[in-house]
Write an enzyme that holds these catalytic residues in place. Structure first.
Site, PDB file in Angstrom:
ATOM      1  N   THR A  13      20.734 126.894  53.685  1.00 40.68           N
ATOM      2  CA  THR A  13      20.937 126.563  54.907  1.00 40.68           C
ATOM      3  C   THR A  13      20.343 125.436  55.575  1.00 40.68           C
ATOM      4  OG1 THR A  13      18.392 127.453  54.917  1.00 40.68           O
ATOM      5  CG2 THR A  13      20.225 129.152  54.750  1.00 40.68           C
ATOM      6  N   GLY A  14      20.809 125.332  56.738  1.00 40.77           N
ATOM      7  CA  GLY A  14      20.577 124.071  57.503  1.00 40.77           C
ATOM      8  C   GLY A  14      20.862 122.673  56.958  1.00 40.77           C
ATOM      9  N   SER A  15      22.043 122.453  56.318  1.00 42.36           N
ATOM     10  CA  SER A  15      22.429 121.285  55.410  1.00 42.36           C
ATOM     11  C   SER A  15      23.429 120.471  55.855  1.00 42.36           C
ATOM     12  CB  SER A  15      22.788 122.109  54.111  1.00 42.36           C
ATOM     13  OG  SER A  15      23.576 123.243  54.120  1.00 42.36           O
ATOM     14  N   SER A  17      22.962 118.222  57.620  1.00 47.92           N
ATOM     15  CA  SER A  17      22.140 116.897  57.950  1.00 47.92           C
ATOM     16  C   SER A  17      20.759 117.150  57.025  1.00 47.92           C
ATOM     17  CB  SER A  17      22.062 116.410  59.245  1.00 47.92           C
ATOM     18  OG  SER A  17      21.192 117.236  59.941  1.00 47.92           O
ATOM     19  N   GLY A  18      20.070 116.027  56.975  1.00 52.73           N
ATOM     20  CA  GLY A  18      18.751 116.025  56.112  1.00 52.73           C
ATOM     21  C   GLY A  18      18.392 116.457  54.661  1.00 52.73           C
ATOM     22  N   TYR A 154       4.559 126.552  63.082  1.00 55.08           N
ATOM     23  CA  TYR A 154       5.334 126.042  61.981  1.00 55.08           C
ATOM     24  C   TYR A 154       4.805 126.254  60.649  1.00 55.08           C
ATOM     25  CZ  TYR A 154       7.632 122.528  59.135  1.00 55.08           C
ATOM     26  OH  TYR A 154       8.066 121.717  57.944  1.00 55.08           O
TER      27      TYR A 154
HETATM   28  N1  NAP Z   1      11.374 116.142  57.000  1.00 55.55           N
HETATM   29  C1  NAP Z   1      10.133 116.322  56.683  1.00 55.55           C
HETATM   30  O1  NAP Z   1       9.416 115.528  56.933  1.00 55.55           O
HETATM   31  C2  NAP Z   1       9.878 117.570  55.856  1.00 55.55           C
HETATM   32  C3  NAP Z   1       8.424 117.701  55.573  1.00 55.55           C
HETATM   33  C4  NAP Z   1       8.114 118.908  55.160  1.00 55.55           C
HETATM   34  C5  NAP Z   1       9.174 120.314  55.055  1.00 55.55           C
HETATM   35  N2  NAP Z   1      10.329 119.825  55.374  1.00 55.55           N
HETATM   36  C6  NAP Z   1      11.007 121.059  55.504  1.00 55.55           C
HETATM   37  O2  NAP Z   1      12.345 120.760  54.726  1.00 55.55           O
HETATM   38  C7  NAP Z   1      13.476 121.558  55.361  1.00 55.55           C
HETATM   39  C8  NAP Z   1      14.422 120.535  55.626  1.00 55.55           C
HETATM   40  O3  NAP Z   1      13.967 119.612  56.823  1.00 55.55           O
HETATM   41  P1  NAP Z   1      14.832 118.205  57.255  1.00 55.55           P
HETATM   42  O4  NAP Z   1      13.804 117.330  57.845  1.00 55.55           O
HETATM   43  O5  NAP Z   1      15.783 117.777  56.452  1.00 55.55           O
HETATM   44  O6  NAP Z   1      15.458 119.107  58.674  1.00 55.55           O
HETATM   45  P2  NAP Z   1      16.458 118.512  59.699  1.00 55.55           P
HETATM   46  O7  NAP Z   1      16.749 117.072  59.457  1.00 55.55           O
HETATM   47  O8  NAP Z   1      15.750 118.955  60.902  1.00 55.55           O
HETATM   48  O9  NAP Z   1      17.733 119.658  59.356  1.00 55.55           O
HETATM   49  C9  NAP Z   1      18.629 119.508  60.008  1.00 55.55           C
HETATM   50  C10 NAP Z   1      19.531 120.542  59.674  1.00 55.55           C
HETATM   51  O10 NAP Z   1      19.128 121.960  59.837  1.00 55.55           O
HETATM   52  C11 NAP Z   1      20.282 122.631  60.870  1.00 55.55           C
HETATM   53  N3  NAP Z   1      19.423 123.538  61.755  1.00 55.55           N
HETATM   54  C12 NAP Z   1      18.497 123.457  62.525  1.00 55.55           C
HETATM   55  N4  NAP Z   1      18.422 124.579  63.416  1.00 55.55           N
HETATM   56  C13 NAP Z   1      19.043 125.468  62.921  1.00 55.55           C
HETATM   57  C14 NAP Z   1      19.464 126.708  63.113  1.00 55.55           C
HETATM   58  N5  NAP Z   1      19.053 127.391  63.792  1.00 55.55           N
HETATM   59  N6  NAP Z   1      20.490 127.508  62.358  1.00 55.55           N
HETATM   60  C15 NAP Z   1      21.236 126.784  61.322  1.00 55.55           C
HETATM   61  N7  NAP Z   1      20.996 125.598  61.150  1.00 55.55           N
HETATM   62  C16 NAP Z   1      20.164 124.846  61.779  1.00 55.55           C
HETATM   63  C17 NAP Z   1      20.842 121.347  61.420  1.00 55.55           C
HETATM   64  O11 NAP Z   1      21.834 121.626  62.186  1.00 55.55           O
HETATM   65  P3  NAP Z   1      22.546 121.515  63.291  1.00 55.55           P
HETATM   66  O12 NAP Z   1      22.250 119.876  63.721  1.00 55.55           O
HETATM   67  O13 NAP Z   1      23.814 122.098  63.597  1.00 55.55           O
HETATM   68  O14 NAP Z   1      21.370 122.116  64.482  1.00 55.55           O
HETATM   69  C18 NAP Z   1      20.914 120.458  60.258  1.00 55.55           C
HETATM   70  O15 NAP Z   1      21.990 120.614  59.191  1.00 55.55           O
HETATM   71  C19 NAP Z   1      12.839 122.267  56.691  1.00 55.55           C
HETATM   72  O16 NAP Z   1      12.528 123.575  56.143  1.00 55.55           O
HETATM   73  C20 NAP Z   1      11.782 121.534  56.842  1.00 55.55           C
HETATM   74  O17 NAP Z   1      10.687 122.457  57.513  1.00 55.55           O
HETATM   75  C21 NAP Z   1      10.764 118.745  56.118  1.00 55.55           C
END
Ligand code: NAP
Length: 264
Positions: A13-15, A17-18, A154
């Protein structure tokens, strides 16, 4: 490294990007058939194409769905094939004062970060149990432990995820299915970069300085004293997705650079 997951089917899920996208890349390299997801249709299709081009012959598909929209989640679930590896990665957050939080500021992250995992696991876990193999991985956060005062909703969603993951792991007793939680620390995903850029613009200081100050003033407990890169998290997710991790179940694996104190 051969993770022995060739031809397995994964949904992340949510993939588009990131960290989720980085994980898709690692799994595709291992011969996994990967379904990626995002809420922006155009971005999802561009990311799917980019992965196909960078890894010729790989099987990657985009499944659109916004986890904030219940009807879209139902549609998404109906489109999924039988899944061997479910990675509950989608997560949203907001930095704001607790005293200014509205009901939606609590409900939205619960819907996206927590209920997405509930709904998908409820749908997918029974088939994993009946074929006696499967992996469910929840992506939590160091915030579940650190609970920053500007990110209480969060952090609560992430802490709740630990209980959900443990409860589901208890349902797998005696089977080849495992359910685990991964705890990333501050990781330079596109979402994190956007957040840091917004701080840099707000305070009128270069983004590199914002990153340095973050570890000097905010995440002072970090032992690596830097942001992790997405691949450092993705490779751990890939390992837990594989049979190589078969004795790890109901566990919490940290990739947070040592930022959370204590022995567990
Ligand atoms: N990065 C950090 O520092 C960090 C630290 C600790 C934990 N995490 C956790 O790791 C996970 C990934 O983080 P990340 O930083 O890679 O996130 P991110 O860059 O914000 O992820 C973006 C991805 O999530 C999708 N997304 C956002 N809202 C959505 C929704 N409502 N429904 C479906 N897709 C959605 C985006 O698609 P769209 O662009 O289409 O919205 C995109 O594919 C998260 O659970 C985050 O809490 C991250």
């Amino acid at each position: 490294m051969d993770l022995k997951i060739k031809d397995k089917v994964a949904f992340i899920t949510g993939s588009s990007s990131g960290i989720g996208y980085a994980t898709a890349k690692v799994l595709l390299n291992e011969g996994v058939k990967v379904y990626i997801n995002g809420k922006d249709k155009k971005k999802l299709s561009e990311s799917t194409e980019k992965l196909k081009e960078s890894l010729p012959g790989s099987e990657v598909y985009g499944v659109h769905g916004d986890f904030l929209q219940e009807n879209q989640v139902d549609e998404l679930i109906n489109k999924l094939p039988e899944i061997d590896i479910l990675i509950n990665n989608v997560g949203i957050y907001k930095s704001q004062s607790f005293f200014k939080t509205k009901i939606d500021d609590w409900m939205d992250p619960f819907q996206v970060n927590f209920m997405s995992g509930v709904r998908l696991s409820k749908h997918i876990l029974p088939s994993m149990l009946s074929k006696n193999w499967g992996r469910i991985i929840f992506i939590s956060s160091e915030c579940a432990y650190l609970v920053p005062e500007d990110m209480i909703p969060y952090s609560v969603t992430k802490a709740s995820m630990h209980a959900l993951s443990k409860g589901l792991a208890n349902l797998t007793k005696g089977s080849g299915v495992t359910v685990n939680t991964i705890v990333p620390g501050s990781t330079l995903s596109e979402g994190a970069e956007d957040f840091l850029t917004s701080l840099s613009e707000k305070d009128n200081i270069p983004v590199e300085e914002v990153k340095k100050r973050f570890f000097e003033n905010v995440r002072t407990s970090s032992l690596i004293n830097r942001f992790a890169n997405m691949n450092e998290v993705a490779t751990t997710i890939a390992y837990l997705s594989s049979p190589l991790s078969s004795a790890t179940n109901g566990s919490v694996i940290k990739v947070e650079g040592g930022s959370t104190s204590g022995l567990i």
